[in-house]
Design a protein around this motif. Sequence first.
Motif, short mmCIF file in Angstrom:
data_model
loop_
_atom_site.label_atom_id
_atom_site.label_comp_id
_atom_site.label_asym_id
_atom_site.label_seq_id
_atom_site.Cartn_x
_atom_site.Cartn_y
_atom_site.Cartn_z
N HIS A 169 0.84 -1.19 0.00
CA HIS A 169 0.00 0.00 0.00
C HIS A 169 0.88 1.24 0.00
N ARG A 170 0.62 2.14 -0.92
CA ARG A 170 1.50 3.29 -1.09
C ARG A 170 0.71 4.40 -1.78
N ASP A 171 1.27 5.58 -1.72
CA ASP A 171 0.69 6.71 -2.43
C ASP A 171 1.16 6.68 -3.88
N GLU B 200 1.46 -7.25 1.23
CA GLU B 200 1.33 -6.82 2.63
C GLU B 200 1.20 -8.02 3.56
N ARG C 54 -4.17 -5.57 8.52
CA ARG C 54 -3.60 -4.41 7.82
C ARG C 54 -3.55 -4.65 6.31
N PRO D 60 -5.38 0.64 6.62
CA PRO D 60 -5.84 1.82 7.36
C PRO D 60 -5.15 3.11 6.94
N ASP D 61 -3.90 3.04 6.52
CA ASP D 61 -3.16 4.25 6.15
C ASP D 61 -3.41 4.67 4.71
N HIS D 62 -3.93 3.76 3.88
CA HIS D 62 -4.20 4.05 2.47
C HIS D 62 -5.57 3.49 2.12
N GLN E 265 -7.98 -0.47 -0.05
CA GLN E 265 -8.73 -1.41 0.80
C GLN E 265 -9.52 -2.40 -0.06
N ARG F 274 -9.77 2.22 10.15
CA ARG F 274 -8.66 2.62 11.02
C ARG F 274 -8.94 2.26 12.48
N ARG G 36 -6.75 -0.68 14.80
CA ARG G 36 -6.19 -0.43 16.14
C ARG G 36 -6.80 -1.37 17.17
#
Length: 867
Positions: A246-248, A269, A323, A328-330, A334, A344, A348
């Motif tokens: 997962h990346r921008d 991942e 994950r 959650p960060d990207h 998903q 997110r 957690r």
Amino acid sequence: MFAFPRLIRRILTALVPPALVVGLLLSGSLAPAAAQAQPAAPAQAEAADFKARLGQWQDALNKAANRVAVGDLVNTEYEALRAGLTTVQHDAREAGAAAGAQRETAQRMLDALGPPPAQGAPAEEAGVAAERKRLTQTIAELEGRGKQADLIVTRVDILLRTAADQRMTQLTEQLVKRGPVPLLPSVWAALPEQVAYMQERVARAFTIVLDEGEWRERFLGLGVLAAFLFFIAWPVRRALLRRYGHRDMPGDGGERPGYRQRVVAMAVEAIARCLMPVVPTVALSGSLVGLLRDVYDAGPLTTLILGVSGGLTAFFLVTGVARATLAPDHPAWQLADLDPASARRLVRRIALAAVGLALAGTGIGLSEGLFTPPEMRAVVGFGTMALIALSLLSLLPHRLWIAAAEPAAETDCGCPPDAPDVTLPAPESPAEPAKPRVVWLRLRLLIGAVALLSLAASAAGYLTLAVYASKLMLTTIIIGGVLLVARGVLRELLCVVLERDSGQMAEVRDMVVVTDRGRRLVGHAGRAAIDLGLLAVAAFFVLPLTGMTVTEMKGVADGFLGGVTVGGVRIVPGDIMSAFLVLGVVIAVTRFVQRQLDERVLRRVAIDEGVRNSIRTGVGYLGTTMAVLMSVGSLGLDLSSLAMIASALSVGIGFGLQNVVSNFISGLIMLVERPVKVGDWVVVNGLEGTVRRISVRATEIQTFQRASVIIPNSEFISKAVVNWTLKDKTTRIEIKVRVTYDSDVRLVDALLLKIALGHNLVLRNPEPVVMFRDFGPSGLEFELRAFVANTDHILPVRNELRMRIIEQFRDQGIQMPFDQRVVHMPKVEAMLETLLADRVSAGPLLEVVSDAGNVVPLTEKEPKAVS
């Protein structure tokens, strides 16, 4: 899953070429007479060997029966007992099958001698009588062997079921056995002494290991190995996540990546976050356990290592899969289609719950492996159940499971659908906001109920039952999550294989399937196979937690594939599966041969399309027949036993399936005699069109209006059929022309011939002719007859000739008359005569204005015909 080798042997046996079998039989029949007349010594030796083996089997069964009667089988004894009984059963079945095959051979030889002489008939030759007696005795002896082998197999089945029932009873008794209640004061009063005892055991184990210099060096080496693995795994993990995870994505404008990109990122991942930390953990813990295996009184340390490594493994698997799927960060990457905020929060919460579950699992492993006293085990078990319940209940709130507003649409193979051609208008915003949709509601409720019931059971003293339910539930959740990730990856790989346009994989795929329909069928079958395989893997990991051993699972698989008897009929799923596989393989090979024969042989020979269709269809019928015969042979059915069924069906065919049989025979006649071929232009029962396909039952004709008409084959055999292209595609065109009576007939004849000869598609041999057909009521009738080389040219040539005729006749002043009709109306005519007579007698002549505008006196008294 454990009986695949046997299934493969069945398939290979069914695929053995019949010619090889015939060759072996012929080679046996042509063997010298000396080789056929074998001495009786081998038969006696075989009988003695079977007798000795029978005695060994019976001794083994007697010992097993005595042990089962005693009861209280532990896992190791039960495994050894099942392994020994399974071996005996396998040997007995093979001996019984061999005896049955030998008996069948002896019976065929006895049948070849014919029936014995009737009473009062002359006695048969002494050698024949001796051979008949020997074969009869052999058959009786072989029948006895088969029955004894069947008896051994039956006894083994009974013993296995008895042992399994006994072990299941033991497991049930252990689950419902009540231990100390952890909330009672008496239980807590015994804890200090028991805790001190356990501390002493663990301290002694550490002291034994750490006091020796050799173990210090070993632990130092393991520490170096752990550091080495860490410094290798961590950079690889970071590189994988940075490159493929997962990346921008720069320059994407916030657009969501494609489904295939998200699946690849999810797989990377999962591998990086699960396997990278899990593999070193398992390797180090396995090395430590192996080193401590032979150390006296090091059991507590071994149990501690296994418990800690198991907890860490579970933590890495749970958090890694979470994950990987939720990102959650990207949020754009998903796959679970959850609301980003919910995803997110859920990740957690899963991390915290994974810590609690890891600690609980470590506690359960330690309490079971260290043989803790009952009171301490009850208290520790209640604490672990409470920790498990709190960890799971923290994951159940609805706000953690809110679905995304617009779930991604996906096709069957998991690829995103094509963009629509028409832009639909945006839906109007509703007056009231829609309620958020939650997912996995029933599953979450079930998990919460199991967690609370396990906690209640441990509080009531049923710790074994609580631990059993918790282990089964948690293992199922973890394995289910990992296999769901694997399912998405495998399905996407299948999709890539089916969609690849070039490469070796595409060539192999095109050898099996070419059409889009075939690829869709392969896709559906592949997805079903992936799901079945993953279910088998899940069962392999989950069923042992239910108390089923590996040998039991193997026995269940063998028993399922080996068959069950229902109402005197034995159903063998293994044979059925092998039959379907053989049928599919042979039909696939047949289609491949058809395609290669058509593309690489028949097209290069440049033969007629109808002949190619007949050859291709004949090869298909032959391959299908062989596939059916091989699949029936793999089922173990005797084709001669189907004679009675076939004779009974013939009556039904004679009455109820006359049309089907008639169409089938007509289809075969059409393929052989070929009165109609694919591509022919035919007219049958008033329907005109081109033959597109000739099948067993019917023929498909495509009309010139592009409609497909299915006509039974019997219509082509029993009725008159016009075939414009049976022998030759050369055909004649007739164009009828009518001119006025004052036309020059010689000029008309010359113009028509000139027009026909001036067209490049009109043949010169046979040459076109003009026929003066008749004196028609409205004009002179001519007919132009011309020939074209191909029936496909009829319509365009006819159209072009008619336009040229119109143009030439107009240039030459030749007129084509309209149809003339005379209509008589007696009443109107009589009324007009009366009016005219009255008008003439009353006054001057009536003047009528003509079409040209002139005034013409009307002097005639006769009535005029009205045209």
